[in-house]
Design an enzyme around this catalytic site. Structure first.
Site, PDB file in Angstrom:
ATOM      1  N   ASP A   1       1.590  -3.818  -9.531  1.00  0.00           N
ATOM      2  CA  ASP A   1       1.365  -5.160 -10.069  1.00  0.00           C
ATOM      3  C   ASP A   1       1.670  -5.234 -11.567  1.00  0.00           C
ATOM      4  O   ASP A   1       2.334  -6.157 -12.039  1.00  0.00           O
ATOM      5  CB  ASP A   1      -0.087  -5.590  -9.815  1.00  0.00           C
ATOM      6  CG  ASP A   1      -0.421  -5.578  -8.331  1.00  0.00           C
ATOM      7  OD1 ASP A   1       0.518  -5.508  -7.514  1.00  0.00           O
ATOM      8  OD2 ASP A   1      -1.610  -5.617  -7.988  1.00  0.00           O
TER       9      ASP A   1
ATOM     10  N   SER B   1      -5.064 -10.301 -12.190  1.00  0.00           N
ATOM     11  CA  SER B   1      -5.682  -9.311 -13.075  1.00  0.00           C
ATOM     12  C   SER B   1      -4.631  -8.449 -13.780  1.00  0.00           C
ATOM     13  O   SER B   1      -4.751  -8.148 -14.960  1.00  0.00           O
ATOM     14  CB  SER B   1      -6.681  -8.444 -12.316  1.00  0.00           C
ATOM     15  OG  SER B   1      -6.062  -7.857 -11.212  1.00  0.00           O
TER      16      SER B   1
ATOM     17  N   HIS C   1       0.834  -1.219   0.000  1.00  0.00           N
ATOM     18  CA  HIS C   1       0.000   0.000   0.000  1.00  0.00           C
ATOM     19  C   HIS C   1       0.861   1.260   0.000  1.00  0.00           C
ATOM     20  O   HIS C   1       0.441   2.309   0.489  1.00  0.00           O
ATOM     21  CB  HIS C   1      -0.986   0.003   1.173  1.00  0.00           C
ATOM     22  CG  HIS C   1      -2.059  -1.035   1.025  1.00  0.00           C
ATOM     23  ND1 HIS C   1      -3.209  -0.825   0.295  1.00  0.00           N
ATOM     24  CD2 HIS C   1      -2.120  -2.313   1.459  1.00  0.00           C
ATOM     25  CE1 HIS C   1      -3.939  -1.928   0.310  1.00  0.00           C
ATOM     26  NE2 HIS C   1      -3.298  -2.844   0.996  1.00  0.00           N
TER      27      HIS C   1
ATOM     28  N   GLY D   1      -4.100 -12.867  -4.167  1.00  0.00           N
ATOM     29  CA  GLY D   1      -3.164 -11.764  -3.962  1.00  0.00           C
ATOM     30  C   GLY D   1      -1.925 -11.881  -4.837  1.00  0.00           C
ATOM     31  O   GLY D   1      -0.887 -11.308  -4.543  1.00  0.00           O
TER      32      GLY D   1
ATOM     33  N   GLU E   1      -7.828  -0.738 -15.020  1.00  0.00           N
ATOM     34  CA  GLU E   1      -8.387  -1.141 -13.713  1.00  0.00           C
ATOM     35  C   GLU E   1      -9.133   0.032 -13.062  1.00  0.00           C
ATOM     36  O   GLU E   1     -10.170  -0.151 -12.438  1.00  0.00           O
ATOM     37  CB  GLU E   1      -7.273  -1.670 -12.810  1.00  0.00           C
ATOM     38  CG  GLU E   1      -6.526  -2.818 -13.487  1.00  0.00           C
ATOM     39  CD  GLU E   1      -6.209  -3.999 -12.590  1.00  0.00           C
ATOM     40  OE1 GLU E   1      -6.739  -4.065 -11.479  1.00  0.00           O
ATOM     41  OE2 GLU E   1      -5.421  -4.856 -13.050  1.00  0.00           O
TER      42      GLU E   1
END
Ligand code: GLA
Length: 384
Positions: free
Chosen positions: A169, A125, A34, A121, A157
């Protein structure tokens, strides 16, 4: 049958011609959770779980796409692109990103399949949108860079899926290099590769089997809390653009002006950005024990301050602590998925046995185990 063979054969059953093959991997993140949407550092890399795309131009403006694992086939033309249904959003979002940049891909026939566990996790995607974008770019010679493709995947996204994810990612999916992690500075998109080879340790993922959903509002809410903190800080301090520019002392100053939620979320991020820099230095110095300790600190920050953990992840990390596993923490967006464990080679068997023995009794589901091998970022798979 190999995934690539299965896909070629599915392609040939559905379409005429010879496809090209592209591989796009899921990722792990050693530390830096994060922090990406706060201009901080992350330390991800791609792993040997991936999507394979078999894809060929079809000389039309029709995108005919076959999602083998779901047994779903869709077909749409370039002017039918709009946010809609589940996995199609990732692909339509990517095409939209190309078009908005004036890079117009023609139609394709495509079959794809993946062995990345969904909701664990591991960023399936991001592998989907990065891999598809990479393939279009190559097939049509559109000349976009890997960074452009990462940004297109992120926009897909945001705009089509509704998950306000950071860049980590897709960046990992596109830029990773086998046997290394990267230290990525999400402020300026600069990365350095660091070899990841331990003499006495392995990386073991334990899948809680709690499916997280990033599109769920919880992720976006965390991001909003950080943005709210930054807005308040800007009223007091010049030159604050993101939590990257902030210290704990600065946060103390705004304590009475923000709600409890913002006051909890921001310190976690500030600490995690520092922890990631610190962890990079520890890795460089080959201090595996020190690195593992920092992983635990991340976990308890995620759990207590950022509040993105769950009982299952906390339980697994506590079990790792009690069994002197070098490092463990929940990985990725949170609310389940996998824990990442930096574990001594001679301890794996007994730790896995303990999880197997007790996890089901606690949570009425079996955990899964993935031994991680590092992999290259998105690439064309050349058939011999
Ligand atoms: C998800 C998001 C990333 C990142 C992580 C948390 O994986 O896609 O951008 O924010 O959560 O570190």
């Amino acid at each position: 049958m190999l995934l690539s063979e299965k896909i070629i054969s599915a392609f040939k059953n559905n379409y005429i011609g010879d496809p090209e093959l592209f591989i796009a991997s899921g990722r792990i993140n050693m530390i830096g959770e994060h922090t990406d949407y706060n201009d901080g550092f992350v330390m991800p890399t791609a792993i040997d779980k991936h999507f394979v795309f078999a894809i060929a131009k079809n000389e039309s403006d029709i995108f005919s796409i076959n999602a083998l694992d779901l047994n779903e086939k869709i077909s749409f033309s370039r002017n039918e692109i709009k946010p809609g249904h589940s996995w199609q959003n990732y692909l339509m979002g990517v095409i939209d990103g190309f078009i908005r940049r004036g890079k117009i891909p023609g139609g394709v026939n495509c079959a794809f399949s993946s062995n990345i566990p969904v909701g664990a996790g591991l960023s399936s995607s991001a592998a989907l949108d990065s891999g598809f974008g990479f393939a279009l770019n190559e097939l049509f010679g559109l000349g976009l860079s890997r960074l452009d493709l990462a940004k297109i995947a992120q926009e897909a996204e945001h705009n089509f899926v509704g998950a306000k994810v950071g860049i980590m990612d897709m960046y990992a999916s596109l830029f990773s290099k086998k046997d290394s992690v990267m230290l990525l500075d999400c402020r300026n998109y600069k990365h350095e590769y660091r070899p990841l080879k331990f003499e006495h340790h392995e990386i073991l993922l334990v899948d809680t089997k709690v499916k997280h959903s990033l599109a769920s509002s919880a992720y976006n809410k965390r991001r909003e809390a950080c943005e709210e903190g930054v807005k308040k800080l800007q009223q007091h301090f010049e030159n604050v653009k993101a939590l990257r520019d902030v210290s704990l002392a600065m946060l103390e100053k705004i304590k009475s002006e923000v709600n409890e939620e913002v006051y909890k979320r921001c310190p976690y991020v500030v600490q995690e950005i520092k922890r990631t820099e610190n962890a990079a230095a520890l890795l460089q110095a080959n201090d595996v024990t020190g690195f593992g300790k920092v992983m635990y600190e991340t976990h308890w920050g995620l759990s207590k301050l950022y509040e993105v953990s769950c009982d299952e992840s906390d339980w697994l990390v506590r079990l790792a602590e009690q069994n002197q596993v070098t490092g463990a923490r929940q990985m990725g967006g949170g609310f389940g998925g996998c824990t990442i464990n930096l574990i001594q080679k001679d301890q794996q068997e007994s730790f896995v046995a303990k999880v197997r023995e007790k996890y089901f009794g606690e949570f009425k589901k079996e955990a899964d185990f993935y031994w991680v091998k590092l992999a290259d970022g998105v690439h064309e798979f050349l058939r011999s």
